[in-house]
Structure formats: C-alpha cells, structure tokens
Design a protein around this motif. Structure first.
Motif, PDB file in Angstrom:
ATOM      1  N   PRO A 147       0.803  -1.236   0.000  1.00  0.00           N
ATOM      2  CA  PRO A 147       0.000   0.000   0.000  1.00  0.00           C
ATOM      3  C   PRO A 147       0.828   1.275   0.000  1.00  0.00           C
ATOM      4  O   PRO A 147       0.459   2.272  -0.637  1.00  0.00           O
ATOM      5  N   GLU A 148       1.976   1.289   0.721  1.00  0.00           N
ATOM      6  CA  GLU A 148       2.785   2.505   0.785  1.00  0.00           C
ATOM      7  C   GLU A 148       3.335   2.866  -0.601  1.00  0.00           C
ATOM      8  O   GLU A 148       3.297   4.035  -1.020  1.00  0.00           O
ATOM      9  N   LEU A 149       3.850   1.872  -1.319  1.00  0.00           N
ATOM     10  CA  LEU A 149       4.360   2.116  -2.662  1.00  0.00           C
ATOM     11  C   LEU A 149       3.218   2.481  -3.610  1.00  0.00           C
ATOM     12  O   LEU A 149       3.351   3.385  -4.442  1.00  0.00           O
ATOM     13  N   GLY A 193       6.979   6.689  -7.202  1.00  0.00           N
ATOM     14  CA  GLY A 193       7.668   5.463  -6.804  1.00  0.00           C
ATOM     15  C   GLY A 193       7.118   4.243  -7.524  1.00  0.00           C
ATOM     16  O   GLY A 193       7.874   3.357  -7.956  1.00  0.00           O
ATOM     17  N   LEU A 194       5.800   4.197  -7.663  1.00  0.00           N
ATOM     18  CA  LEU A 194       5.177   3.065  -8.337  1.00  0.00           C
ATOM     19  C   LEU A 194       5.546   3.058  -9.820  1.00  0.00           C
ATOM     20  O   LEU A 194       5.830   1.991 -10.384  1.00  0.00           O
ATOM     21  N   THR A 195       5.566   4.215 -10.454  1.00  0.00           N
ATOM     22  CA  THR A 195       5.931   4.292 -11.867  1.00  0.00           C
ATOM     23  C   THR A 195       7.335   3.744 -12.090  1.00  0.00           C
ATOM     24  O   THR A 195       7.566   2.948 -13.012  1.00  0.00           O
ATOM     25  N   GLU A 196       8.266   4.135 -11.248  1.00  0.00           N
ATOM     26  CA  GLU A 196       9.644   3.647 -11.378  1.00  0.00           C
ATOM     27  C   GLU A 196       9.720   2.136 -11.170  1.00  0.00           C
ATOM     28  O   GLU A 196      10.405   1.428 -11.912  1.00  0.00           O
ATOM     29  N   ALA A 197       8.999   1.642 -10.152  1.00  0.00           N
ATOM     30  CA  ALA A 197       9.026   0.209  -9.860  1.00  0.00           C
ATOM     31  C   ALA A 197       8.431  -0.610 -11.000  1.00  0.00           C
ATOM     32  O   ALA A 197       8.976  -1.657 -11.383  1.00  0.00           O
ATOM     33  N   SER A 208      -5.881  -1.049  -9.747  1.00  0.00           N
ATOM     34  CA  SER A 208      -6.818   0.051  -9.534  1.00  0.00           C
ATOM     35  C   SER A 208      -6.114   1.400  -9.442  1.00  0.00           C
ATOM     36  O   SER A 208      -6.726   2.437  -9.690  1.00  0.00           O
ATOM     37  N   PHE A 209      -4.811   1.393  -9.085  1.00  0.00           N
ATOM     38  CA  PHE A 209      -4.078   2.640  -8.901  1.00  0.00           C
ATOM     39  C   PHE A 209      -3.175   2.970 -10.091  1.00  0.00           C
ATOM     40  O   PHE A 209      -2.410   3.930 -10.038  1.00  0.00           O
ATOM     41  N   ILE A 210      -3.223   2.173 -11.158  1.00  0.00           N
ATOM     42  CA  ILE A 210      -2.420   2.467 -12.350  1.00  0.00           C
ATOM     43  C   ILE A 210      -3.286   3.244 -13.332  1.00  0.00           C
ATOM     44  O   ILE A 210      -4.336   2.771 -13.771  1.00  0.00           O
TER      45      ILE A 210
END
Length: 344
Positions: A251-253, A259-263, A285-287
């Motif tokens: 959830p934090e990422l 941060g999520l885009t890079e990961a 759901s968060f992309i």
C-alpha cells in the motif's frame, strides 16, 4: 474435417475420433441435418447416423425438428446439448472490505447458467465446500471443478498463497477426494492471461505477460510464450514480487505515483530482458493512463527500440479471470484421443 484413415489403434479409437468430428460440427454450426454433418466432416452418412444414434442415447445431442429438403422427405435436424455436462468455476475475491467466493456454472460451450458471489468470513476449504455442495445439489450435471487461487501449487500442496489458511494445504487432492470429479487449481493471473489471450484472439505464436497489481497483495504475472501458458517446471513462474528490484510492493508504494511508476518500469524492463514479450498488459486500480505513458517513456529510454514491448492497460481483471477459468476447466471435459499414424 475428414474421415479418419491410417490411424494406429483399434476401432474404439476411430469411433471416438468420429464422435469428436460430429461434436465439433454441431458446436460450430448450432444445428445441422445428417447430410450437412456428413458434408462438413467428410464422414459417410452411415457413419454419421451411427454416431448420432449413440450421442442421442447419451442426450449429448438432441433432435430439434424437421426441416424441408430439396424435393425429398423432410430431414431431421440435430443440435448439440451443451448442458449435457457442466463445469463449476470458483475463485475468491475482495470488495469493499468483504470477502466473497465467486461461483459460475457454465455449459460445455461456456454459456453461464448461474453466477453467485457468496460472502464468507474466511477463504478456506470449508467456505469453498459450502458453496460447492449447494451448487452440486442444484446442478447434478456438474462434471468438473475449476478453482482459481492467488498462489502456486507445488508437489500437491499450495506452496505460495495469499491466504494463510490454504498454505501447505493439498487443495486439489482434497476436492478430488471429496467430490470424485476432475479438479484444476489455477493461479489467478495465469487464468487472467489465458482469458485475455482468448478475448483478444491472440495468434498461436503470441508472447504476452499480464501483470496484476491487487490492492492488498504483491503483484503477480501470467506468462504466455509461443501461444502457450508458461508455469515453469514447479509452477513458480510469474511470482514476480521476489525479483530484487528494490521495490517494497504494498500500500505505501501504491500510494506513491512516482515510486510506483519507477518500480513498474523496472519490472517491465527486467521481464523484457528475460522473456522478450510482444506485449505487457497491466492491471491495477491505482495504475492510470498517465502513469502508463511514463512507464513507456522510461522503457523506451532504457531498452533498444525494437525490444520495447507494447504496453497496455486493462480495466476488468475479473472478466479475464473468469474467462480463463472457464476455458481451462472446460478443457478437462473435452474428449482427448491420442492418434498415431500406423507404420507402412
């Protein structure tokens, strides 16, 4: 389709092959007369008549009435009875803080007869049994069970599972012993990539990676190479959360767009270097579409231009999941005959 010749084996094998030809013809055409079946399959009218007699006795084929013929007597028309046997597909899902077991009873042509979402306190064997028991009472023609689970079954037990109550449990063996039916257990993302490739009519040589980012659990991947689902020798292929990319999936990422885009970009680049897919499909759901564009830009900067896979965002994971589970469960009910050409 044509009548079988030069097949190693005995008359029972040839009979089964001919029945499969008639089954396929009726499934594809919907309804057909004896002569139409013979013309489509290449079988003789006598052979078609013999096969139809057997299938009628088993109620796998039904007579649907007479149709006029070219100047002769009206001809009997036949249709495949897709409710002759049924499949029951189940999988857990979470929605608005509640846990459900989704169930779907389908015919041999994939037609849904009933869909249910049952609220459960916990995802465990008794919860599945309660749903299955009730549906088997309603639909005694169910002849196979397909259960979708996030995780991996190895050496007969769930080696990896998002649900602690199922870890190290022999899920397949338990349900086979309880219900005496064919049972398949499939990873949720493996089912989704199967359903996606079927829905998009992907070619036989397709190389597709389907990345799924659930809200509460680490991501998983479904992999299709050369048009075939790839699980790995011990079923661990697709457990991508353990790839050491420096990403703490959770959830934090997920709450950090940058941060999520890079990961996600690192993940796509790593998979491209190992699998070289034509297409990488993302669902979460968060992309967002904007995030997908940023991932594409990072991949384009770090990968050779010809090696950048097509990146797509899909919204309905559940639809792909259901379709994939139906395809794989119905596959267990298809007659399989191993053919070998007789040696000259």
């Amino acid at each position: 389709m044509k009548e079988v010749e030069n097949i190693g084996g005995n008359a029972l094998v040839i009979r089964e092959v001919n029945m499969n030809l008639v089954r396929r013809c009726l499934k594809e055409q919907g309804q057909a007369t004896k002569r139409q079946i013979a013309e489509s399959t290449g079988l003789s009218i006598v052979t078609v008549g013999t096969v139809l007699q057997h299938l009628l006795q088993e109620r796998e084929v039904l007579e649907t009435g007479l149709v006029s013929s070219m100047g002769g007597r009206p001809a009997q028309q036949y249709a495949y009875n897709d409710e002759h046997r049924l499949a029951l597909v189940l999988f857990p899902l979470e929605r608005a803080g509640k846990r459900y077991i989704h169930s779907n009873v389908v015919s041999l042509t994939g037609r849904s007869l009933t869909k249910t979402d049952t609220v459960v306190a916990e995802i465990n064997l008794p919860a599945f049994e309660a749903v299955i028991d009730e549906l088997l009472m309603q639909f005694p023609a169910v002849a196979a069970l397909g259960i979708g689970l996030p995780g991996t079954e190895s050496e007969g037990k769930m080696a990896v599972s998002d649900y602690e109550s199922l870890r190290d449990v022999a899920v397949t063996g338990h349900f086979r012993a309880r219900y005496h039916l064919p049972v398949i257990i499939e990873n949720d993302v493996n089912a989704a990539v199967t359903g996606y490739c079927r829905r998009m009519n992907k070619p036989a040589e397709a190389a597709v990676v389907y990345l799924y980012f659930p809200d509460r659990f680490p991501p998983g991947a479904g992999i299709v190479l050369g048009g075939r689902l790839y699980r790995g020798p011990r079923g661990f292929a697709g457990e991508i959360a353990g790839i050491p990319l420096g990403a703490a999936w959770g959830p934090e990422l997920y709450a950090s767009p940058a941060g999520l885009t890079e990961a996600v970009a690192k993940l796509v680049i790593a998979l491209s270097g190992v699998l070289n897919p034509d297409e990488v499909v993302l669902n979460g759901s968060f992309i967002t579409p904007g995030m997908l564009d940023e991932v594409k830009a990072i991949c384009s900067a770090l990968l050779p231009p010809a090696m950048v896979p097509q990146l797509l965002l899909v919204q309905d994971f559940a639809a792909d999941y259901v379709q994939g589970m139906i395809v794989q469960t119905l596959h267990t009910l298809e007659p399989h005959v191993q053919l070998t050409k007789s040696k000259a």
